[in-house]
Design a protein around this motif. Structure first.
Motif, PDB file in Angstrom:
ATOM      1  N   ARG A 126       0.940  -1.353   0.166  1.00  0.00           N
ATOM      2  CA  ARG A 126       0.024   0.038   0.060  1.00  0.00           C
ATOM      3  C   ARG A 126       0.921   1.102  -0.148  1.00  0.00           C
ATOM      4  O   ARG A 126       1.661   1.320   0.896  1.00  0.00           O
ATOM      5  CB  ARG A 126      -1.008  -0.018   1.175  1.00  0.00           C
ATOM      6  N   ILE A 127       0.729   2.009  -1.284  1.00  0.00           N
ATOM      7  CA  ILE A 127       1.645   3.263  -1.150  1.00  0.00           C
ATOM      8  C   ILE A 127       0.484   4.478  -1.004  1.00  0.00           C
ATOM      9  O   ILE A 127      -0.172   4.823  -1.875  1.00  0.00           O
ATOM     10  CB  ILE A 127       2.223   3.324  -2.416  1.00  0.00           C
ATOM     11  N   LEU A 128       0.699   5.203   0.046  1.00  0.00           N
ATOM     12  CA  LEU A 128      -0.303   6.122   0.645  1.00  0.00           C
ATOM     13  C   LEU A 128       0.526   7.544   0.710  1.00  0.00           C
ATOM     14  O   LEU A 128       1.168   7.744   1.577  1.00  0.00           O
ATOM     15  CB  LEU A 128      -0.993   5.790   1.978  1.00  0.00           C
ATOM     16  N   CYS A 129      -0.085   8.326   0.021  1.00  0.00           N
ATOM     17  CA  CYS A 129       0.319   9.912  -0.144  1.00  0.00           C
ATOM     18  C   CYS A 129      -0.691  10.625   1.011  1.00  0.00           C
ATOM     19  O   CYS A 129      -2.010  10.322   0.929  1.00  0.00           O
ATOM     20  CB  CYS A 129       0.050  10.529  -1.233  1.00  0.00           C
ATOM     21  N   THR A 130      -0.364  11.043   2.065  1.00  0.00           N
ATOM     22  CA  THR A 130      -1.103  11.584   3.159  1.00  0.00           C
ATOM     23  C   THR A 130      -0.267  12.559   3.902  1.00  0.00           C
ATOM     24  O   THR A 130       1.010  12.628   3.962  1.00  0.00           O
ATOM     25  CB  THR A 130      -1.416  10.478   4.013  1.00  0.00           C
ATOM     26  N   HIS A 131      -1.183  13.443   4.617  1.00  0.00           N
ATOM     27  CA  HIS A 131      -0.709  14.299   5.487  1.00  0.00           C
ATOM     28  C   HIS A 131      -1.307  13.934   6.921  1.00  0.00           C
ATOM     29  O   HIS A 131      -1.169  14.505   8.069  1.00  0.00           O
ATOM     30  CB  HIS A 131      -1.375  15.549   5.238  1.00  0.00           C
ATOM     31  N   ASN A 132      -1.817  12.680   6.979  1.00  0.00           N
ATOM     32  CA  ASN A 132      -2.481  11.826   8.295  1.00  0.00           C
ATOM     33  C   ASN A 132      -1.365  11.515   9.186  1.00  0.00           C
ATOM     34  O   ASN A 132      -0.813  10.475   8.627  1.00  0.00           O
ATOM     35  CB  ASN A 132      -3.541  10.985   7.812  1.00  0.00           C
ATOM     36  N   ILE A 133      -1.398  12.047  10.235  1.00  0.00           N
ATOM     37  CA  ILE A 133      -0.246  11.878  11.269  1.00  0.00           C
ATOM     38  C   ILE A 133      -0.263  10.268  11.733  1.00  0.00           C
ATOM     39  O   ILE A 133       0.768   9.681  11.790  1.00  0.00           O
ATOM     40  CB  ILE A 133      -0.042  12.764  12.282  1.00  0.00           C
ATOM     41  N   GLN A 134      -1.560   9.916  12.022  1.00  0.00           N
ATOM     42  CA  GLN A 134      -1.674   8.297  12.680  1.00  0.00           C
ATOM     43  C   GLN A 134      -1.318   7.534  11.500  1.00  0.00           C
ATOM     44  O   GLN A 134      -0.807   6.157  11.555  1.00  0.00           O
ATOM     45  CB  GLN A 134      -3.001   8.213  13.109  1.00  0.00           C
ATOM     46  N   ALA A 135      -1.661   7.840  10.102  1.00  0.00           N
ATOM     47  CA  ALA A 135      -1.423   6.834   9.002  1.00  0.00           C
ATOM     48  C   ALA A 135      -0.039   6.913   9.020  1.00  0.00           C
ATOM     49  O   ALA A 135       0.866   5.740   8.698  1.00  0.00           O
ATOM     50  CB  ALA A 135      -1.813   7.251   7.785  1.00  0.00           C
ATOM     51  N   ILE A 136       0.798   8.016   9.331  1.00  0.00           N
ATOM     52  CA  ILE A 136       2.349   8.119   9.030  1.00  0.00           C
ATOM     53  C   ILE A 136       3.033   7.184  10.168  1.00  0.00           C
ATOM     54  O   ILE A 136       3.938   6.285   9.878  1.00  0.00           O
ATOM     55  CB  ILE A 136       2.697   9.571   9.215  1.00  0.00           C
ATOM     56  N   SER A 137       2.481   7.102  11.350  1.00  0.00           N
ATOM     57  CA  SER A 137       2.883   6.478  12.415  1.00  0.00           C
ATOM     58  C   SER A 137       2.808   4.992  12.164  1.00  0.00           C
ATOM     59  O   SER A 137       3.401   4.137  13.136  1.00  0.00           O
ATOM     60  CB  SER A 137       2.415   7.141  13.955  1.00  0.00           C
ATOM     61  N   SER A 138       1.557   4.597  11.606  1.00  0.00           N
ATOM     62  CA  SER A 138       1.399   3.182  11.413  1.00  0.00           C
ATOM     63  C   SER A 138       1.990   2.638  10.241  1.00  0.00           C
ATOM     64  O   SER A 138       2.185   1.320  10.007  1.00  0.00           O
ATOM     65  CB  SER A 138      -0.204   3.075  11.140  1.00  0.00           C
ATOM     66  N   ALA A 139       2.832   3.454   9.374  1.00  0.00           N
ATOM     67  CA  ALA A 139       3.473   2.958   8.290  1.00  0.00           C
ATOM     68  C   ALA A 139       4.663   2.273   8.570  1.00  0.00           C
ATOM     69  O   ALA A 139       5.237   2.501   9.541  1.00  0.00           O
ATOM     70  CB  ALA A 139       3.982   4.018   7.168  1.00  0.00           C
ATOM     71  N   ASP A 140       5.043   1.222   7.607  1.00  0.00           N
ATOM     72  CA  ASP A 140       6.100   0.280   7.918  1.00  0.00           C
ATOM     73  C   ASP A 140       7.374   1.124   6.920  1.00  0.00           C
ATOM     74  O   ASP A 140       8.498   1.100   7.583  1.00  0.00           O
ATOM     75  CB  ASP A 140       5.849  -1.115   6.922  1.00  0.00           C
ATOM     76  N   LEU A 141       7.074   2.037   6.147  1.00  0.00           N
ATOM     77  CA  LEU A 141       8.183   3.032   5.626  1.00  0.00           C
ATOM     78  C   LEU A 141       7.579   4.208   5.235  1.00  0.00           C
ATOM     79  O   LEU A 141       6.447   4.354   4.878  1.00  0.00           O
ATOM     80  CB  LEU A 141       8.529   2.256   4.266  1.00  0.00           C
ATOM     81  N   VAL A 142       8.349   5.427   5.692  1.00  0.00           N
ATOM     82  CA  VAL A 142       8.088   6.695   5.263  1.00  0.00           C
ATOM     83  C   VAL A 142       8.830   7.462   4.228  1.00  0.00           C
ATOM     84  O   VAL A 142      10.219   7.299   4.341  1.00  0.00           O
ATOM     85  CB  VAL A 142       8.162   7.556   6.653  1.00  0.00           C
ATOM     86  N   VAL A 143       8.316   7.920   3.193  1.00  0.00           N
ATOM     87  CA  VAL A 143       9.145   8.308   2.063  1.00  0.00           C
ATOM     88  C   VAL A 143       8.677  10.062   2.140  1.00  0.00           C
ATOM     89  O   VAL A 143       7.515  10.267   2.083  1.00  0.00           O
ATOM     90  CB  VAL A 143       8.954   7.898   0.800  1.00  0.00           C
ATOM     91  N   VAL A 144       9.825  10.828   2.353  1.00  0.00           N
ATOM     92  CA  VAL A 144       9.632  12.189   2.478  1.00  0.00           C
ATOM     93  C   VAL A 144      10.030  13.033   1.035  1.00  0.00           C
ATOM     94  O   VAL A 144      11.358  12.777   0.726  1.00  0.00           O
ATOM     95  CB  VAL A 144      10.456  12.727   3.744  1.00  0.00           C
ATOM     96  N   MET A 145       9.079  13.548   0.639  1.00  0.00           N
ATOM     97  CA  MET A 145       9.533  14.237  -0.881  1.00  0.00           C
ATOM     98  C   MET A 145       9.513  15.603  -0.615  1.00  0.00           C
ATOM     99  O   MET A 145       9.008  16.328   0.268  1.00  0.00           O
ATOM    100  CB  MET A 145       8.251  13.789  -1.802  1.00  0.00           C
ATOM    101  N   ASP A 146      10.310  16.160  -1.584  1.00  0.00           N
ATOM    102  CA  ASP A 146      10.800  17.755  -1.157  1.00  0.00           C
ATOM    103  C   ASP A 146      11.386  18.173  -2.666  1.00  0.00           C
ATOM    104  O   ASP A 146      12.146  17.849  -3.084  1.00  0.00           O
ATOM    105  CB  ASP A 146      11.799  18.167  -0.126  1.00  0.00           C
ATOM    106  N   LYS A 147      10.363  19.007  -3.351  1.00  0.00           N
ATOM    107  CA  LYS A 147      10.581  19.494  -4.717  1.00  0.00           C
ATOM    108  C   LYS A 147      11.055  18.601  -5.495  1.00  0.00           C
ATOM    109  O   LYS A 147      12.250  18.926  -6.382  1.00  0.00           O
ATOM    110  CB  LYS A 147      11.728  20.863  -4.184  1.00  0.00           C
ATOM    111  N   GLY A 148      10.598  17.219  -5.727  1.00  0.00           N
ATOM    112  CA  GLY A 148      10.771  16.575  -6.809  1.00  0.00           C
ATOM    113  C   GLY A 148      12.060  15.428  -6.239  1.00  0.00           C
ATOM    114  O   GLY A 148      12.348  14.632  -7.152  1.00  0.00           O
ATOM    115  N   HIS A 149      12.431  15.676  -5.210  1.00  0.00           N
ATOM    116  CA  HIS A 149      13.737  14.773  -4.621  1.00  0.00           C
ATOM    117  C   HIS A 149      13.076  13.853  -3.489  1.00  0.00           C
ATOM    118  O   HIS A 149      12.096  14.270  -2.633  1.00  0.00           O
ATOM    119  CB  HIS A 149      14.981  15.642  -4.244  1.00  0.00           C
ATOM    120  N   VAL A 150      13.558  12.682  -3.206  1.00  0.00           N
ATOM    121  CA  VAL A 150      13.111  11.792  -2.147  1.00  0.00           C
ATOM    122  C   VAL A 150      14.138  12.375  -1.185  1.00  0.00           C
ATOM    123  O   VAL A 150      15.457  12.352  -1.178  1.00  0.00           O
ATOM    124  CB  VAL A 150      13.803  10.532  -2.296  1.00  0.00           C
ATOM    125  N   LYS A 151      13.572  13.279   0.091  1.00  0.00           N
ATOM    126  CA  LYS A 151      14.611  13.696   1.025  1.00  0.00           C
ATOM    127  C   LYS A 151      15.114  12.887   2.057  1.00  0.00           C
ATOM    128  O   LYS A 151      16.088  12.583   2.734  1.00  0.00           O
ATOM    129  CB  LYS A 151      13.804  14.846   1.534  1.00  0.00           C
TER     130      LYS A 151
END
Length: 1419
Positions: free
Chosen positions: A789-814
């Motif tokens: 499941r690849i979820l784009c979100t601003h939901n904090i509980q969903a982020i805390s439940s994720a196995d992997l967090v990917v942070v994007m910034d201006k087209g780059h993987v930060k």
């Protein structure tokens, strides 16, 4: 020489002064060609004597291959018998005749014998013999000319019959050879499409009781339509009454044919693709075979004038022989033969055109499903819709133009030669007038082409703007921008009308030249002929008139044929450019500039592997511009939950589209394994039932279906819908809330059970409790636990439940890592602790306990899926019954103007009367000059003829221009009234009516008056068929528009075949109506032409009888008889055109009827009784008093007895579950839907008494679905042009979108359709900036920060709080943090106000509804 003297005793050997001698024609051209044919047949027979041929012979082949040789042999035998009789009676022996007829008999007898052999095909259809038989009839032309110069009727008919049999047999063997050797023919092992339909392929394609095997006569007379016509008389026709399509006309077959040819060309020549070659490969040979039929048809068209000439000469001589009867009957038989040939040519050409049309439409639709979004960016949506609606028809019309390019010069050449034989060089004077008009017509045609091109550009823009208005009508009404957009649309419309007027007035000149040319031609030709001391007689005059009529049409239509050819070629190139686009092949399966490390064994457990990827949305070849994702490397493990986070515009949605293969890969590689489902940020909802949207073409599994509904919290919503899950969902899900649309799209993805699920901010559209439910029951639940499941979100509980967090910034993987390692503050993101509900921040275990409590308190009825028997049906497009009412004609006449209508009709009648007077005067002239009476001088006759010509010209130009003016006036008035009615229609009308249906009706532009007569059967049937045709066309364009919007979702689910099948189903219905309509038209045309042939025969026979004095009544002078016959001969085509025109008028009036239906749609009440100050409202005080709102009488109330007060200048938040009625509060304030009871007061004034546009224009709103239109960004932010740039930039800065706008090109940047230049979050920020610029005392925010990140949302809340002091702000929000600092909170549940108060006070009450919402939103 002695031998030649014996053979040709009374004939020159070669030349007799006027042409080849009879002896030479018989020996060299006749005997020689027959013997050569016999030698070829014998040689082929010896060569193929042991070969195994095709023993099977079909009905039409048997008839053709045995009947035609039998006729030829019988005629040759009869001639031999006549020669023997002359020999016996010692009339002289003509040995060259014996040799000629004997060789003919041997040739036909041999063919007759071979047609019974097993290897008949290898001999008779050998390419050598086929080619020879095309050339052979040409050798008979000198003999035919000799026969006609002898003026012996029997001899002329005899030689004509011999050549006709030769021509027919040559056509027959060529057709059989082509059909037998074609791949499709070998596959089906049948003669698929004979020149004259024998019924084999048609009847095999039928699927109902009408699909019985009929004979040739039944098919040639189009009796298959009889049952439909009988039904059309007694009842309103339905789709089941239509004819079934032949198998080769099914749109799926047409798609396969074109597609296979296109793919074959791609394999053979990838660099230079040509759609024109594809069309020729698919349908070229059948089309060329039709050319042979057209040659025969054109030739027979000239037989009529020649027989007319012979008959009038016979009447002038007053002979008592039987030649007159033979000529009279031959005239009728010629008309009958031409009738059958004409209708068969039209039928087979129409079949080919329908096949090509459906094939092109299906190919375009399929291409839209196979082209990625990046590749499709080369074309605007309006341009792609034009491919389907305009270019497809233009390419199909090439089938008319190509044959006309050679047919028209051929007709002109033959007509000129025959004119020369009648009046010698005098015809050049009339011809000079016509030739002088050719450059004029060419110049006019060039101007028309230019005007048409410009008109089409403006029409494309008008349709685009109309579509934009219809798509966003709800938002436009809330902004009170309807009139602004209508004014912009009318500017485009005025330019379109300008070019349309130019075209129509130029058309009027063309009509003038076309209508006056025959009278001018006759004036100059007969004037010069008589002035050069030639005696005019009836035979010459009326033969020339008949030839004039056959000459004028080709001369005048030639420029239009060239224009049609040019338009078709241009459209072919346009389609070629679109179809040549590279097709979408998921980059999950492909690599770009790949590196071996991207797919190495180290990543075998990775479901998605992205290595050093650079990509863009642009399809340009310039690689360096607009990189959306720049050097992204990412590996996603199988079965994990991946949270993709980042600020607005950081590239989160683009990352999902990269995985889908929608973006243009410039560098790097991407690999993945498994199937994919996709839930876009703006959910794409299919018009249809709720169940159809979830199944999306998959089989129905009740258990899984119920589990999916439970996981997506849809059971309660479904139980409240009329019809349950069979309730009809309107276009783009207009009758669903934003949260319901998001959950429906999620349910679709889960039901499909893919390996990878891409979720684009799916939790932001729902309230906190539902978001909590979806997160634990769906995303983290058992239905999706095995999937990636690849979820784009601003939901904090969903982020805390994720196995992997990917942070994007201006087209780059930060940053990439586990959620436990995620430190928001260190990466520039707001911390959980920064959300202003810190006393209630819960641990994840506490959150799960809260979720379980919510689950236990859920509606107990949600365990069952309600499928009511009275499920809400699709709103079917209405159509009238019976004949078109007289009121429709009156309406149209009134729109055109009664004076113009009367002038047009009167001038048309007088124009025809002057034309008849001209011909009558010619008849009088030839009678008086031929009877040796003391007639008037020639100049007197010419002067009267000149007066007739002048009057005819004046009346013609009056009719042409009044017609054009009236049509334009009607078109303008209908468009303007229709647009006004649509703009003032209530929002309910647009919810229930698909935009494609409205566009289908609003394309009405120009209608013509026609006159005619009709039979009851045909009129009633054709009228109903046109209505069915109009109704069946709407779903094609509606589904096409819908598919364009959701093509990326369709590709992600790999449901392309399902949607192509849906389109084919709609196209088949449209094809059936068109096919039935053509058959009905030809049914009528054939019968009228046969009736006309009877009239011609009757007039001719009675004229012969009268000339011999058998009848007591004198049939008149030769001039009057010639006049009658010259009018009777073209009646073959005139009667057909006459009735067809009338019926076509009635069918076109169906379009007027359909437009007039929209003149009576319900209207909003724009005007109010209350006069207000310009700066109203002063305080923004809002009071609801017992307000109840229903969207439909059959639905439960959206708001129930709602009462509350919002003090002026306060900020109020409205909170509730999805579908609780939050947006309905705004609908009531903006009066989008009328309230059933109660009232709403703003500053103490009942808004029901305020003008609608005044009310809406004094409120500001940020809608739930952001709205940006195509144009400059400045126009989007300040469409009225009342704000300076400095204020605009300040508003953009406050909304944290200034940098993005400056980087994209500033305020003058061009915003693409639907705001595609920006992400959804950025669009919301721009809409907020637009609202802040309005400076209204009431500001409504409907989920305006749902699609932005938490940090940006917090900044926006601060900006709104500081900028909106003293302004009443009504905020609808799912994020509790958004409303925590509000002055007041309203909690809604099922339209009822269940709780209100200060948020901080409610938060302290653990039993309050708001407190439970806050707990659920601790994310």
């Amino acid at each position: 020489m002695g031998f030649l003297s014996l053979i040709c005793p009374n004939s020159p050997y070669v030349w007799d002064g006027n042409g080849f001698s009879e002896c030479f024609s018989n020996i060299m051209l006749g005997f020689g060609s027959s013997m050569l044919t016999l030698i070829i047949i014998i040689g082929l027979g010896i060569t193929n004597r042991t070969a195994k041929g095709i023993a099977q012979i079909y009905l039409l082949e048997k008839v053709s291959l045995r009947l035609l040789p039998a006729i030829g042999a019988s005629m040759a035998f009869y001639e031999l018998a006549m020669l023997l009789r002359e020999e016996l009676y010692d009339y002289g022996t003509l040995y060259h005749e014996w040799l000629f007829r004997g060789s003919q008999f041997l040739m036909w007898a041999s063919i007759l014998l071979i047609s019974n052999c097993d290897n008949w095909f290898l001999i008779l259809c050998n390419w050598i013999l086929c080619f020879w038989w095309v050339m052979k009839p040409l050798l008979g032309v000198p003999d035919l000319k000799t026969a006609f110069s002898s003026q012996e009727v029997v001899k002329c008919l005899k030689e004509s019959c011999f050549i006709l049999v030769d021509v027919m047999f040559g056509i027959c063997i060529n057709v059989i050879r082509i059909k037998r050797t074609s791949p499709r023919s070998r596959k089906h092992n049948s003669v698929d499409e004979p020149l004259l339909s024998c019924g084999v392929d048609i009847e095999e394609g039928f699927k109902d009781s009408r699909a019985v095997d009929h004979g040739i006569w039944h098919l040639m007379t189009f009796k298959s339509i009889n049952s439909t016509m009988e039904q059309g008389v007694i009842k309103q026709l339905d789709f089941e009454d239509l004819l079934q399509l032949p198998s080769d006309m099914d749109p799926s077959s047409c798609l396969d044919t074109l597609l296979s040819c296109w793919q074959t060309q791609q394999r053979n020549n990838c660099s230079n693709l040509s759609f024109f070659k594809v069309i020729f490969t698919a349908y070229g040979w059948p089309y060329l075979r039709l050319g042979m039929l057209k040659v025969l048809n054109d030739c027979i068209g000239f037989v009529g004038p020649l027989l007319l000439n012979k008959l009038i000469q016979f009447l002038q001589q007053g002979s008592w022989s039987f030649d007159g009867y033979i000529l009279a009957i031959s005239l009728g038989l010629t008309s009958i033969l031409k009738s059958f040939l004409d209708t068969q040519y039209t039928f087979h050409l129409a079949r080919l055109k329908l096949k090509l049309r459906s094939g092109i439409m299906a190919v375009i639709y399929r291409k839209c499903l196979h082209v990625s979004m990046a590749e499709r960016s080369k074309f605007s949506e309006g341009e792609i819709q034009t491919f389907m609606s305009v270019d497809a028809d233009r390419v199909v019309n090439l089938f008319n133009s190509f044959h006309d390019t050679w047919s028209l010069p051929f007709q002109i050449g033959v007509a000129l030669y025959l004119l020369y034989t009648q009046v010698k060089y005098a015809f050049l004077s009339g011809m000079a007038i016509t030739i002088l008009l050719i450059p004029v017509n060419k110049w006019i045609a060039k101007l028309i082409a230019s005007a048409t091109t410009k008109m089409m550009e403006q029409k494309d823009e008008r349709i685009r703007r109309t579509g934009e208005i219809l798509t966003h009508i709800r938002t436009l009404k809330m902004y009170a921008w309807e009139l602004l957009f209508v004014n912009w649309l009318m500017e485009t419309r005025s330019l379109e009308v300008k070019y349309l007027s130019t075209r129509k007035y130029l058309d009027a000149w063309c009509v003038f030249f076309w209508a006056t040319t025959p009278t001018l031609f006759s004036l100059f030709t007969f004037g010069l002929y008589s002035l050069t001391s030639h005696q005019l007689d009836a035979a010459t005059v009326f033969t020339c008139l008949a030839l004039f009529n056959s000459l004028i049409s080709p001369l005048n239509s030639f420029p239009w044929v060239i224009n049609g050819l040019i338009d078709g070629i241009i459209s072919t190139r346009r389609l070629n450019r679109f179809l040549s686009c590279s097709e979408h092949e998921s980059q999950l399966e492909q690599t770009g500039i790949s590196s071996s490390s991207s797919c190495s064994g180290g990543h075998s457990d990775m479901v998605v592997s992205i290595h050093d990827v650079c990509c863009t949305w642009s399809s340009s070849d310039k690689l360096e511009q607009n990189l959306i994702l720049d050097h992204v490397t990412l590996n996603l493990p199988r079965g994990s939950l991946v949270a993709v986070i980042g600020e607005v515009g950081s590239g989160k949605s683009s990352l999902l589209n990269l995985i889908l293969g929608e973006m243009r890969l410039i560098n790097g590689s991407i690999n993945s394994s498994g199937s994919i489902a996709y839930v876009p940020q703006v959910p794409w909802i299919l018009s249809g039932t709720l169940r159809d949207n979830i199944l999306f073409g998959k089989d129905y599994n009740p258990t899984r279906y119920s589990d999916v509904l439970q996981a997506c919290a849809l059971k309660i919503d479904i139980s409240q819908m009329v019809g349950g899950d069979m309730a009809y969902i309107g276009e783009r899900g207009v009758n669903l809330s934003g949260g319901q649309r998001a959950r429906l799209a999620l349910a679709r993805a889960i039901y499909h059970g893919p390996d990878i699920i891409l979720l684009d901010d799916v939790l932001s559209s729902v309230d906190p409790q539902v978001a909590c439910w979806i997160l634990y029951e769906a995303i983290l639940g058992p239905l999706m636990s095995e999937q990636t499941r690849i979820l784009c979100t601003h939901n904090i509980q969903a982020i805390s439940s994720a196995d992997l967090v990917v942070v994007m910034d201006k087209g780059h993987v930060k940053w990439v890592g586990h959620s436990s390692e995620f430190s928001p503050s260190s990466l520039g993101f707001s911390s959980v602790k920064e959300i202003n509900i810190s006393p209630l921040i819960l641990t994840q275990e506490q959150s799960r306990n809260t979720f379980r409590e919510a689950k236990e308190n859920s509606n107990p009825e949600s365990d069952c899926i309600l499928v009511s028997e009275g499920a809400e049906q699709v709103i079917v497009e209405l159509r009238k019954e019976g004949r078109v009412e007289l009121a429709v004609y009156r309406h149209y006449a009134a729109l055109a103007g009664w004076f113009i209508t009367i002038v047009t009709c009167l001038s048309a009648i007088l124009m025809q009367a002057s034309r008849n007077g001209n011909d009558l005067w010619l008849s009088y002239w030839v009678d008086t000059s031929g009877s040796n009476q003391n007639g008037h001088p020639i100049l007197f006759y010419l002067a009267v003829l000149c007066i007739f010509c002048l009057v005819n010209s004046l009346l013609t130009v009056t009719r042409a221009f009044s017609f054009a003016f009236g049509g334009l006036r009607a078109a303008i008035q209908v468009h303007d009234k229709l647009l006004k009615n649509l703009i003032d229609a209530p929002i309910d009308f647009f919810n229930q009516t698909p935009s494609g249906r409205i566009l289908n009706r609003s394309c009405f532009c120009f209608f013509y008056f026609h006159f005619g007569i009709s039979t009851v059967n045909y009129r009633s049937t054709s009228r109903e068929l046109r209505r069915l045709d109009s109704v069946s066309r709407s779903p094609i364009y509606s589904s096409f528009t819908e598919t364009l919007d959701g093509s990326s979702t369709i590709r992600a689910f790999k449901s392309k075949d399902f949607f192509i099948a849906r389109f084919i189903e709609n196209a088949t219905l449209y094809q059936r109506t068109s096919y039935s309509e053509i058959i009905a038209s030809l049914w009528l045309s054939l019968r009228l032409q046969l009736l006309a042939a009877f009239v011609v025969s009757f007039v001719a026979v009675m004229a012969v009888i009268g000339s011999q004095g058998i009848l007591p009544v004198n049939m008149g002078t030769p001039g009057l008889v010639g006049l009658a016959l010259s009018y009777a001969a073209p009646i073959v085509s005139l009667l057909g055109s006459f009735l067809t025109s009338f019926s076509e008028t009635e069918k076109e009036m169906v379009s007027v009827e359909r437009v007039l239906q929209y003149m009576d749609i319900p209207q909003e009440e724009p005007h109010g009784s209350q006069q207000l100050e310009p700066d109203w409202p002063l305080h923004g005080w809002i009071e609801f008093q017992n307000v109840t709102l229903r969207y439909m009488p059959s639905l439960p109330p959206a708001l129930q007895d709602l009462s509350f007060i919002i003090a002026g200048g306060t900020q109020v938040g409205i909170v509730g579950r999805t579908g609780a009625g939050k947006s309905s509060v705004l609908n009531a304030i903006f009066r989008l839907n009328p309230i059933c009871q109660g009232c709403i007061l703003v500053d103490g004034i009942n808004i029901a008494n305020i003008s609608l546009r005044y009310l809406r224009s004094h409120f500001a709103i940020v809608p739930q679905s952001p709205f940006l239109f195509e144009g400059s960004l400045r126009a989007n932010l300040d469409p009225l042009g009342v704000t300076d740039d400095l204020k605009i930039w300040k508003a953009l800065e406050k909304c944290h979108v200034k940098e993005e706008v400056a980087a994209a090109g500033g305020l003058d940047m061009h915003v693409k359709e639907s705001g595609a230049s920006f992400s959804v979050g950025q669009q919301q920020l721009l809409c907020l900036a637009r609202a802040l610029l309005k400076s209204s005392k009431v500001l409504c925010l409907d989920e305006c920060t749902a699609n932005v990140d938490t940090q940006t949302a917090r900044k926006l809340q601060s900006a709104i709080a500081s900028e909106c002091r003293g302004i009443t702000v009504i905020t609808i929000a799912h994020r509790i943090s958004t409303v925590m600092n509000m002055d007041n909170i309203l909690i809604l549940d099922q339209g009822i106000l269940v709780e209100q108060g200060n948020p901080q006070s409610l938060l302290q009450d653990a039993q309050s509804r708001f407190s439970s919402f806050a707990k659920a939103s601790a994310m």
